[in-house]
Design a protein around this motif. Structure first.
Motif, PDB file in Angstrom:
ATOM      1  N   THR A  14       0.825  -1.208   0.000  1.00 45.16           N
ATOM      2  CA  THR A  14       0.000   0.000   0.000  1.00 45.16           C
ATOM      3  C   THR A  14       0.855   1.251   0.000  1.00 45.16           C
ATOM      4  OG1 THR A  14      -1.535  -1.262   1.337  1.00 45.16           O
ATOM      5  CG2 THR A  14      -2.005   1.074   1.113  1.00 45.16           C
ATOM      6  N   ALA A  18       0.772   4.025  -2.678  1.00 44.23           N
ATOM      7  CA  ALA A  18       0.482   5.411  -2.287  1.00 44.23           C
ATOM      8  C   ALA A  18       1.671   6.321  -2.533  1.00 44.23           C
ATOM      9  CB  ALA A  18       0.094   5.447  -0.813  1.00 44.23           C
ATOM     10  N   SER A  22       2.478  11.406  -7.866  1.00 42.16           N
ATOM     11  CA  SER A  22       1.123  11.877  -8.138  1.00 42.16           C
ATOM     12  C   SER A  22       0.835  11.778  -9.624  1.00 42.16           C
ATOM     13  CB  SER A  22       1.001  13.329  -7.705  1.00 42.16           C
ATOM     14  OG  SER A  22       1.321  13.448  -6.353  1.00 42.16           O
ATOM     15  N   SER A  23      -0.465  11.608  -9.939  1.00 42.41           N
ATOM     16  CA  SER A  23      -0.833  11.503 -11.360  1.00 42.41           C
ATOM     17  C   SER A  23      -1.015  12.887 -11.978  1.00 42.41           C
ATOM     18  CB  SER A  23      -2.120  10.691 -11.490  1.00 42.41           C
ATOM     19  OG  SER A  23      -3.120  11.248 -10.678  1.00 42.41           O
ATOM     20  N   MET A  24      -1.051  13.911 -11.128  1.00 38.30           N
ATOM     21  CA  MET A  24      -1.318  15.274 -11.604  1.00 38.30           C
ATOM     22  C   MET A  24      -0.271  16.236 -11.051  1.00 38.30           C
ATOM     23  SD  MET A  24      -3.385  17.530 -13.005  1.00 38.30           S
ATOM     24  CE  MET A  24      -5.064  17.018 -13.243  1.00 38.30           C
ATOM     25  N   LEU A 137      -9.091  24.573 -11.790  1.00 36.55           N
ATOM     26  CA  LEU A 137      -8.330  23.321 -11.763  1.00 36.55           C
ATOM     27  C   LEU A 137      -6.978  23.563 -11.080  1.00 36.55           C
ATOM     28  CD1 LEU A 137      -7.913  20.361 -12.448  1.00 36.55           C
ATOM     29  CD2 LEU A 137      -7.154  21.031 -14.732  1.00 36.55           C
ATOM     30  N   ASN A 140      -7.133  23.929  -7.320  1.00 35.86           N
ATOM     31  CA  ASN A 140      -7.457  22.690  -6.585  1.00 35.86           C
ATOM     32  C   ASN A 140      -6.308  21.701  -6.538  1.00 35.86           C
ATOM     33  OD1 ASN A 140     -10.335  22.225  -5.497  1.00 35.86           O
ATOM     34  ND2 ASN A 140     -10.618  23.456  -7.347  1.00 35.86           N
ATOM     35  N   ILE A 142      -2.841  19.909  -5.611  1.00 34.80           N
ATOM     36  CA  ILE A 142      -2.239  19.751  -4.275  1.00 34.80           C
ATOM     37  C   ILE A 142      -1.104  20.758  -4.095  1.00 34.80           C
ATOM     38  CG2 ILE A 142      -0.928  18.152  -2.809  1.00 34.80           C
ATOM     39  CD1 ILE A 142      -2.586  15.867  -4.065  1.00 34.80           C
TER      40      ILE A 142
ATOM     41  N   LEU B  85      -9.892  17.267 -11.708  1.00 36.32           N
ATOM     42  CA  LEU B  85     -10.251  17.220 -10.287  1.00 36.32           C
ATOM     43  C   LEU B  85     -10.319  15.775  -9.786  1.00 36.32           C
ATOM     44  CD1 LEU B  85     -13.027  19.992 -10.000  1.00 36.32           C
ATOM     45  CD2 LEU B  85     -10.655  20.132  -9.259  1.00 36.32           C
ATOM     46  N   GLN B  87      -8.536  13.283 -10.874  1.00 41.23           N
ATOM     47  CA  GLN B  87      -7.141  12.831 -10.690  1.00 41.23           C
ATOM     48  C   GLN B  87      -6.557  13.393  -9.395  1.00 41.23           C
ATOM     49  OE1 GLN B  87      -4.381  13.414 -13.884  1.00 41.23           O
ATOM     50  NE2 GLN B  87      -5.651  12.373 -15.374  1.00 41.23           N
ATOM     51  N   ILE B  88      -6.898  14.660  -9.117  1.00 45.53           N
ATOM     52  CA  ILE B  88      -6.390  15.296  -7.891  1.00 45.53           C
ATOM     53  C   ILE B  88      -6.926  14.556  -6.657  1.00 45.53           C
ATOM     54  CG2 ILE B  88      -6.482  17.416  -6.489  1.00 45.53           C
ATOM     55  CD1 ILE B  88      -6.542  18.947  -9.237  1.00 45.53           C
ATOM     56  N   ILE B  90      -7.706  11.437  -6.473  1.00 42.80           N
ATOM     57  CA  ILE B  90      -6.976  10.162  -6.351  1.00 42.80           C
ATOM     58  C   ILE B  90      -5.628  10.419  -5.665  1.00 42.80           C
ATOM     59  CG2 ILE B  90      -5.806   8.333  -7.674  1.00 42.80           C
ATOM     60  CD1 ILE B  90      -8.145   8.618  -9.736  1.00 42.80           C
ATOM     61  N   ASP B  91      -4.965  11.501  -6.081  1.00 44.34           N
ATOM     62  CA  ASP B  91      -3.675  11.845  -5.463  1.00 44.34           C
ATOM     63  C   ASP B  91      -3.846  12.149  -3.976  1.00 44.34           C
ATOM     64  OD1 ASP B  91      -2.375  11.517  -7.839  1.00 44.34           O
ATOM     65  OD2 ASP B  91      -2.299  13.646  -8.347  1.00 44.34           O
ATOM     66  N   LYS B  92      -4.942  12.865  -3.650  1.00 41.50           N
ATOM     67  CA  LYS B  92      -5.189  13.202  -2.239  1.00 41.50           C
ATOM     68  C   LYS B  92      -5.452  11.921  -1.447  1.00 41.50           C
ATOM     69  CE  LYS B  92      -6.927  17.938  -2.644  1.00 41.50           C
ATOM     70  NZ  LYS B  92      -8.118  18.798  -2.668  1.00 41.50           N
ATOM     71  N   LYS B  94      -4.318   8.935  -2.161  1.00 36.29           N
ATOM     72  CA  LYS B  94      -3.036   8.230  -2.007  1.00 36.29           C
ATOM     73  C   LYS B  94      -2.193   8.858  -0.895  1.00 36.29           C
ATOM     74  CE  LYS B  94      -1.016   7.689  -6.088  1.00 36.29           C
ATOM     75  NZ  LYS B  94      -0.756   7.624  -7.542  1.00 36.29           N
ATOM     76  N   ASP B  95      -2.170  10.188  -0.848  1.00 32.65           N
ATOM     77  CA  ASP B  95      -1.425  10.892   0.211  1.00 32.65           C
ATOM     78  C   ASP B  95      -2.020  10.553   1.585  1.00 32.65           C
ATOM     79  OD1 ASP B  95       0.241  12.065  -1.568  1.00 32.65           O
ATOM     80  OD2 ASP B  95      -0.551  14.100  -1.380  1.00 32.65           O
ATOM     81  N   LEU B  97      -3.735   7.923   2.400  1.00 35.86           N
ATOM     82  CA  LEU B  97      -3.495   6.516   2.705  1.00 35.86           C
ATOM     83  C   LEU B  97      -2.106   6.330   3.318  1.00 35.86           C
ATOM     84  CD1 LEU B  97      -5.155   3.984   2.298  1.00 35.86           C
ATOM     85  CD2 LEU B  97      -4.032   3.636   0.103  1.00 35.86           C
TER      86      LEU B  97
END
Lengths: 144, 109
Positions: A14, A18, A22-24, A137, A140, A142, B85, B87-88, B90-92, B94-95, B97
């Motif tokens: 995991t 994790a 990041s994907s973005m 976008l 929002n 990270i 959004l 995708q963001i 999903i990243d959040k 993962k972070d 988790l």
């Protein structure tokens, strides 16, 4: 013992998942400032749409150049294809956002027609909303 | 390492993951729903306004056609933003988790 091994394995897997990048792309203050700044300039040019295109070609081109710079910046940020695509849409002269609007303005004038103020007002509202999507976008993303 | 209740750790992690998924999903769903409602509302208002403007001669048929094209382009921009959004989120997730596992394990080991 088996439970302990399973737990450690699950946690490691995991964490690995994790921990994957990041994907973005993350939030970029410069990108955000750029979109809000170009939006103001673009809407100011659209406001001139009831007048002759030839008279304002320089202003319209200057905004187009600003937008091309923004597109190049976004295109080269890693993991940022969506924002780059949004800028490409804004620029596209065959589309119906800023690039398309300028082309329509020029073609209508070339055909001896001027744009109506009601049309300019309606178009301004919509193109402003398109810029807002890019800004929303970005805001929002990270923040790291 | 002393006695560790692995069942308890699993239960804590499971509950944490469910909470995290619900919270992350809800944030995204709320944003998407809000966008959807707003688009439908403005589309209804805009179409009525443009029809009236065309009738009054305030805009030409060519301008109406362009406005409709712009509306479609804006909807595409909204869809792109929503994809971003998602995708963001999903990243959040993962972070979140990573933090959850680290905190849960740190608390018991």
């Amino acid at each position: 013992m088996r439970e302990r091994f399973t737990l450690i394995r699950t946690c490691l897997l995991t964490l690995l998942l994790a921990g994957c990048a990041s994907s973005m792309s993350v939030f970029d203050q410069y990108a955000y400032t750029q979109v809000t700044s170009v939006k103001v300039d673009a809407l100011n040019v659209i406001d001139l749409g009831t007048e002759d295109y030839a008279k304002h070609k320089q202003e319209a081109d200057a905004v187009q150049t600003q937008m091309q710079k923004a597109y190049e910046y976004e295109k080269n940020r890693p993991k940022n294809p969506i924002t780059a695509e949004m800028w490409r849409n804004m620029l596209d002269t065959n589309g119906k956002l800023y690039g398309g609007f300028v082309r329509f303005w020029r073609k209508q004038n070339a055909a001896g027609k001027s744009l109506n103020s009601a049309f300019i007002e309606d178009e301004r509202k919509q193109i402003g909303e398109a810029f807002d999507q890019i800004a929303q976008l970005e805001s929002n993303k990270i923040k790291k | 390492m002393g006695n560790i209740d692995f069942q308890q750790i699993f239960a804590t992690l499971k509950s944490g993951v469910i909470d995290l998924a619900q919270k992350t999903g809800k944030e995204y769903a709320d944003q998407a729903t809000e966008d959807g409602k707003r688009i439908l509302e403005t589309m209804k208002e805009d179409l009525a306004l443009w029809a009236q403007q065309l009738k009054n001669g305030q805009i030409t048929p060519e301008e109406l056609e362009f406005l409709l094209g712009t509306k479609e382009a804006v909807m595409k921009m909204v869809a792109l933003k929503q994809a971003g959004l998602a995708q963001i989120q999903i990243d959040k997730f993962k972070d979140g988790l990573t933090s959850l596992i680290t905190q849960t394990l740190s608390a018991v080991i």
